[in-house]
Design a protein around this motif. Structure first.
Motif, PDB file in Angstrom:
ATOM      1  N   MET A  14     -28.565  70.295  59.781  1.00  0.00           N
ATOM      2  CA  MET A  14     -28.182  71.149  58.905  1.00  0.00           C
ATOM      3  C   MET A  14     -27.999  72.573  59.721  1.00  0.00           C
ATOM      4  N   MET A  16     -28.431  76.390  59.603  1.00  0.00           N
ATOM      5  CA  MET A  16     -29.038  77.325  58.668  1.00  0.00           C
ATOM      6  C   MET A  16     -29.322  78.793  59.234  1.00  0.00           C
ATOM      7  N   ALA A 106     -36.601  79.702  57.682  1.00  0.00           N
ATOM      8  CA  ALA A 106     -35.843  78.357  57.112  1.00  0.00           C
ATOM      9  C   ALA A 106     -36.418  77.276  57.113  1.00  0.00           C
ATOM     10  N   PHE A 110     -35.877  74.002  54.678  1.00  0.00           N
ATOM     11  CA  PHE A 110     -35.199  72.658  55.249  1.00  0.00           C
ATOM     12  C   PHE A 110     -36.211  71.518  54.998  1.00  0.00           C
ATOM     13  N   GLU A 113     -35.343  70.279  51.581  1.00  0.00           N
ATOM     14  CA  GLU A 113     -34.031  69.714  51.605  1.00  0.00           C
ATOM     15  C   GLU A 113     -34.098  68.455  52.047  1.00  0.00           C
ATOM     16  N   TYR A 150     -31.661  79.834  47.425  1.00  0.00           N
ATOM     17  CA  TYR A 150     -31.070  80.874  48.515  1.00  0.00           C
ATOM     18  C   TYR A 150     -30.505  82.286  47.955  1.00  0.00           C
ATOM     19  N   LYS A 345     -28.816  77.965  53.730  1.00  0.00           N
ATOM     20  CA  LYS A 345     -28.157  76.946  54.281  1.00  0.00           C
ATOM     21  C   LYS A 345     -26.673  76.956  54.359  1.00  0.00           C
ATOM     22  N   ASP A 348     -24.472  71.286  55.759  1.00  0.00           N
ATOM     23  CA  ASP A 348     -25.105  69.977  56.088  1.00  0.00           C
ATOM     24  C   ASP A 348     -24.321  68.756  56.279  1.00  0.00           C
TER      25      ASP A 348
END
Length: 357
Positions: A14, A16, A106, A110, A113, A150, A345, A348
């Motif tokens: 991912m 970021m 982040a 993350f 996520e 976000y 983000k 991904d």
């Protein structure tokens, strides 16, 4: 995962933005456990060594050539562990002696996520252990629908637009704020304050190096004499701070201080260590803010402190750092810091490392 498999099948990744940095985020289970194999993989992922990083994810600058590796923590009071890797742009070097407070912003989103933590309502708090330094951070951010939001109206200098705010509190635990025990000492004829409030830094007076404090990063990077002088100081400071031979490492950071000119507490130009930061790192700012609050430290005599929030001026604006310093019963200085950052983000998916060096 074996490195050979990664080259063929790719690696879950991912990308970021965290604060004023950008990096590739991985789960620890998705990358090799062996540090040498892991570092080789990250060089190929980012496209290093190459000044343009044209064959990888890197953006041809230290601020965009970063990696975060995150895992569920085994510590009972910690949610996730965060390992930061600084991937050199034009050298085959991966450094792990420092952490990154910007990418730290982040890490909590993350982790949510990737299912390492679960949302706990409209706001979620994640406890993070910074494996590089041993510090512990608490990240709090909005999760109105059970996932990171976000979007928001928080602006930070060095990043266009606005985004959702993320509160970061970092505590150094039992680590000494002043690694050498001295508020100020002399290195190569220059007074210096060696301090670590989450990031090992060396505070120096800009005027002693012919710097006024309003130069652009490009102007300072063009001065070979300045780089040579600071690198000699950095290597000696690293030895004194217990970091060993830092020739191939990215810490300590060298920060030139000058009187503020835009209403802040102090002006900074941060060397990281060869390139000059276009703004300033979260933990660099926290270390500066703590340093200028210590009587006798470099910069304390001209810093303009008006409250608990310390506005650190940098090339693209100011960074507001809330830092508390105190002395314990043995007279040792300690500090904690709180800052507000944003993160986002960007993509991904699967990244395919370069198969050959």
């Amino acid at each position: 995962m074996a490195a050979a498999d990664a080259f063929r099948a790719g690696v879950r990744c991912m990308l970021m933005r965290g604060g004023t940095s950008k990096g590739a985020f991985f789960l620890a289970e998705d990358v090799p456990a062996d540090p040498a194999e892991r570092d080789d993989l990250m060089l190929r992922v980012m496209g290093s060594p190459d000044a343009t990083q044209i064959d990888g994810l890197g953006g041809a600058h230290p601020l965009t050539s970063k990696v975060a590796i995150v895992s569920r923590s085994t510590h009972p009071d910690i949610d996730v562990d965060y390992l930061f890797l600084q991937v050199a742009v034009d050298e085959p070097v991966v450094a792990d002696a420092q952490t990154c407070g910007n990418l730290l912003a982040a890490v909590g989103p993350f982790a949510l996520e990737r299912g390492l933590v679960a949302a706990s309502g409209p706001h979620t708090t994640v406890r993070i252990r910074l494996l590089n330094t041993g510090d512990v951070a608490t990240a709090s951010f909005a999760t109105p629908h059970g996932e990171p939001d976000y979007d928001g109206d928080v602006a930070i200098d060095g990043v266009p637009g606005t985004a959702g705010g993320i509160s970061l509190e970092v505590i150094g635990g039992d680590k000494a704020l002043l690694p050498t025990g001295h508020v100020s000492e002399e290195i190569d004829g220059h007074p210096a304050t060696l301090i670590d409030n989450g990031m090992p830094v060396v505070l120096l007076r800009a005027e002693e190096f012919g710097v006024t404090g309003d130069e652009t990063p490009e102007e300072l990077e063009a001065r070979a004499d300045l780089h040579a002088a600071l690198e000699g100081l950095r290597v000696e400071a690293g030895r004194r701070m217990g970091l060993g031979d830092v020739t191939a490492q990215t810490v300590p950071k060298m920060i030139l201080l000058s009187p503020p000119s835009h209403g802040g507490a102090v002006a900074t130009r941060a060397f990281i260590p060869a390139r000059v930061h276009t703004s300033i790192g979260v933990l660099m700012a926290a270390s500066v803010a703590a340093g200028i609050r210590l009587p006798g430290a470099v910069g304390a005599d001209f810093a303009e402190l008006t409250g608990e929030v310390t506005d650190i001026e940098h090339p693209t604006g100011t960074f507001p750092a809330t830092v508390t310093v105190s002395q314990d019963d043995e007279g040792r200085w300690r500090a904690s810091s709180v800052s507000t950052r944003t993160a986002r983000k960007i993509f991904d998916g699967t990244v395919f490392p370069r198969p050959r060096p």
